[in-house]
Enzyme design. Structure first.
Site, mmCIF file in Angstrom:
data_model
loop_
_atom_site.group_PDB
_atom_site.id
_atom_site.type_symbol
_atom_site.label_atom_id
_atom_site.label_comp_id
_atom_site.label_asym_id
_atom_site.label_seq_id
_atom_site.Cartn_x
_atom_site.Cartn_y
_atom_site.Cartn_z
ATOM 1 N N LEU A 149 -17.810 -0.921 2.491
ATOM 2 C CA LEU A 149 -18.671 0.233 1.846
ATOM 3 C C LEU A 149 -18.652 0.411 0.508
ATOM 4 C CD1 LEU A 149 -17.870 3.071 4.202
ATOM 5 C CD2 LEU A 149 -19.390 1.228 4.682
ATOM 6 N N ASN A 182 -18.149 7.034 11.017
ATOM 7 C CA ASN A 182 -18.118 5.462 11.475
ATOM 8 C C ASN A 182 -17.847 4.945 12.845
ATOM 9 O OD1 ASN A 182 -18.338 5.731 8.635
ATOM 10 N ND2 ASN A 182 -16.372 5.070 7.952
ATOM 11 N N TYR A 189 0.786 -1.126 -0.099
ATOM 12 C CA TYR A 189 -0.034 -0.037 0.220
ATOM 13 C C TYR A 189 0.946 1.345 0.049
ATOM 14 C CZ TYR A 189 -3.971 -2.758 1.518
ATOM 15 O OH TYR A 189 -5.038 -3.732 1.826
HETATM 16 N N1 LIG Z 1 -6.669 -8.037 2.041
HETATM 17 C C1 LIG Z 1 -7.033 -7.374 0.646
HETATM 18 O O1 LIG Z 1 -6.884 -7.983 -0.359
HETATM 19 C C2 LIG Z 1 -7.715 -6.049 0.904
HETATM 20 C C3 LIG Z 1 -8.228 -5.539 -0.533
HETATM 21 C C4 LIG Z 1 -8.924 -4.365 -0.495
HETATM 22 C C5 LIG Z 1 -9.001 -3.482 0.704
HETATM 23 N N2 LIG Z 1 -8.395 -4.038 2.059
HETATM 24 C C6 LIG Z 1 -8.412 -3.413 3.061
HETATM 25 O O2 LIG Z 1 -9.690 -2.937 3.435
HETATM 26 C C7 LIG Z 1 -9.651 -1.440 3.425
HETATM 27 C C8 LIG Z 1 -10.983 -0.928 3.244
HETATM 28 O O3 LIG Z 1 -11.327 -1.163 1.877
HETATM 29 P P1 LIG Z 1 -11.413 0.070 0.714
HETATM 30 O O4 LIG Z 1 -10.415 0.749 1.367
HETATM 31 O O5 LIG Z 1 -11.356 -0.783 -0.706
HETATM 32 O O6 LIG Z 1 -12.905 0.342 0.601
HETATM 33 P P2 LIG Z 1 -14.068 0.916 1.626
HETATM 34 O O7 LIG Z 1 -13.849 0.918 3.151
HETATM 35 O O8 LIG Z 1 -15.445 -0.083 1.290
HETATM 36 O O9 LIG Z 1 -14.431 2.178 1.017
HETATM 37 C C9 LIG Z 1 -13.764 3.402 1.202
HETATM 38 C C10 LIG Z 1 -14.520 4.387 0.703
HETATM 39 O O10 LIG Z 1 -15.863 4.736 1.377
HETATM 40 C C11 LIG Z 1 -15.535 6.207 1.839
HETATM 41 N N3 LIG Z 1 -16.028 6.305 2.987
HETATM 42 C C12 LIG Z 1 -15.677 5.979 4.187
HETATM 43 N N4 LIG Z 1 -16.558 6.154 5.210
HETATM 44 C C13 LIG Z 1 -17.709 6.770 4.735
HETATM 45 C C14 LIG Z 1 -18.853 7.623 5.269
HETATM 46 N N5 LIG Z 1 -19.104 7.699 6.473
HETATM 47 N N6 LIG Z 1 -19.845 7.992 4.530
HETATM 48 C C15 LIG Z 1 -19.411 8.122 3.098
HETATM 49 N N7 LIG Z 1 -18.357 7.310 2.653
HETATM 50 C C16 LIG Z 1 -17.426 6.932 3.339
HETATM 51 C C17 LIG Z 1 -14.212 6.702 2.049
HETATM 52 O O11 LIG Z 1 -14.265 7.918 1.588
HETATM 53 P P3 LIG Z 1 -13.057 9.230 2.008
HETATM 54 O O12 LIG Z 1 -11.519 8.152 1.798
HETATM 55 O O13 LIG Z 1 -13.061 10.084 1.114
HETATM 56 O O14 LIG Z 1 -13.282 9.436 3.296
HETATM 57 C C18 LIG Z 1 -13.663 5.849 0.421
HETATM 58 O O15 LIG Z 1 -13.959 6.342 -0.416
HETATM 59 C C19 LIG Z 1 -8.694 -1.077 2.838
HETATM 60 O O16 LIG Z 1 -8.385 0.145 2.983
HETATM 61 C C20 LIG Z 1 -7.668 -1.975 3.048
HETATM 62 O O17 LIG Z 1 -6.897 -1.640 4.237
HETATM 63 C C21 LIG Z 1 -7.922 -5.339 2.037
#
Ligand SMILES: NC(=O)c1ccc[n+]([C@@H]2O[C@H](COP(=O)([O-])OP(=O)(O)OC[C@H]3O[C@@H](n4cnc5c(N)ncnc54)[C@H](OP(=O)(O)O)[C@@H]3O)[C@@H](O)[C@H]2O)c1
Length: 270
Positions: A185, A235, A50
């Site tokens: 999300l 959150n 990352y």
């Molecule tokens: N193990 C794996 O293969 C793998 C793969 C993918 C992800 N991950 C982990 O999981 C974490 C989370 O997944 P993700 O980053 O893919 O997506 P996510 O958490 O589903 O979505 C992130 C998005 O949601 C928005 N958001 C957050 N809180 C919000 C709220 N209260 N209201 C409206 N929008 C909101 C964020 O906006 P802002 O940023 O603008 O606040 C961002 O655009 C990653 O960061 C990573 O650490 C692991």
């Protein structure tokens, strides 16, 4: 349930119930992490690939929070020497140990027995408290447990009401594997869903909160990424309300194996 509540791993160690994801966290990573810790977040999820580890290490220090009061998750890649990569991650984070080290994805061949041995060695030397996997299917979890004689503490997988697996949930419950829900999300793609909106309105909460609460009530640990302080703060309200049986039934009914990363969650493809 509150911010101090924990899930118990098969090792007996405890994990906070809500984590902050850091994939594509902004370039002010250190300040964002410091702010998150000060708001009350106690778990940070990252990975060597990352690019956020140095900033996270810096932010953890800036926060002044004691090492035993936060939980750090990171990962090794399928082509890594897992033991060496664990050391490299620690170097980047400037930490003496991580709480949880995961195999990021199953390798193309086999289920990662050699990677697993590297993580076991790292754990034996105190470089990580627990070890687990990410993106593993039920069959891959079974095979790794059979071949290594040890059940992973965690499977970190893509998980939301729009894309989850009851079979995975049942298997992990039976085998004391904690599911960490990533991209809960849907990276914002399904937050305008009508059913989600209805339930959110009923509880006077925003739709993302309903998803995070659904995760907690089915017993999985959500990792949510938020750059914006307002999102981060919002959150944390996941601990302020409860979904009833009818809400849970409606949310459970939304599953269509949705993925915001691919055609379906990786653990359902294998
Ligand atoms: N193990 C794996 O293969 C793998 C793969 C993918 C992800 N991950 C982990 O999981 C974490 C989370 O997944 P993700 O980053 O893919 O997506 P996510 O958490 O589903 O979505 C992130 C998005 O949601 C928005 N958001 C957050 N809180 C919000 C709220 N209260 N209201 C409206 N929008 C909101 C964020 O906006 P802002 O940023 O603008 O606040 C961002 O655009 C990653 O960061 C990573 O650490 C692991």
């Amino acid at each position: 349930m509150d911010l101090d509540s924990t899930a118990t791993l098969n090792s007996g160690n405890k994990m906070p119930l809500l984590g902050l994801g850091t994939w594509r966290l902004n370039d002010r990573t250190a300040d964002t992490i410091e702010a998150a810790l000060k708001m009350g977040y106690r778990m940070i999820d990252t990975s060597g690939d990352y690019g956020t580890q140095p900033g996270i290490g810096q932010g953890l220090k800036q926060s002044g929070v004691r090492r035993d009061s936060y939980y750090l998750v990171t990962k090794v890649e399928e082509d890594d020497d897992a033991y060496g990569a664990t050391k490299e991650n620690l170097h980047q984070l400037d930490l003496g140990y991580t709480d949880l080290m995961l195999i990021h994805r199953p390798p193309r061949e086999g289920v990662g027995e050699v990677l697993w041995q590297g993580l076991q060695k790292a754990r034996d030397e105190g470089l990580t408290k627990d070890i687990g996997v990410s993106n593993y299917s039920v069959d891959q979890l079974k095979e790794l447990a059979d071949k290594s004689g040890e059940t992973p503490a965690v499977n970190q997988i893509e998980w939301s009401p729009f894309g989850y697996s009851q079979q995975m949930l049942d298997y992990c419950k039976q085998n004391e594997i904690i599911i960490q829900a990533y991209s809960p999300l849907t990276r914002g793609e399904r937050l305008d869903d009508e059913t989600l909106g209805d339930i959110a309105q009923k509880h006077e909460m925003a739709p993302p909160l309903v998803i995070l609460r659904w995760c907690l009530q089915i017993g999985v640990v959500p990792l949510v990424k938020a750059n914006q302080p307002d999102h981060m703060r919002q959150n944390l309200r996941v601990f302020e309300f409860e979904l009833d049986d009818d809400d849970m039934k409606r949310l459970n009914g939304l599953n269509e194996e949705f993925s915001s990363l691919s055609s379906k969650p990786m653990y359902l493809k294998a």
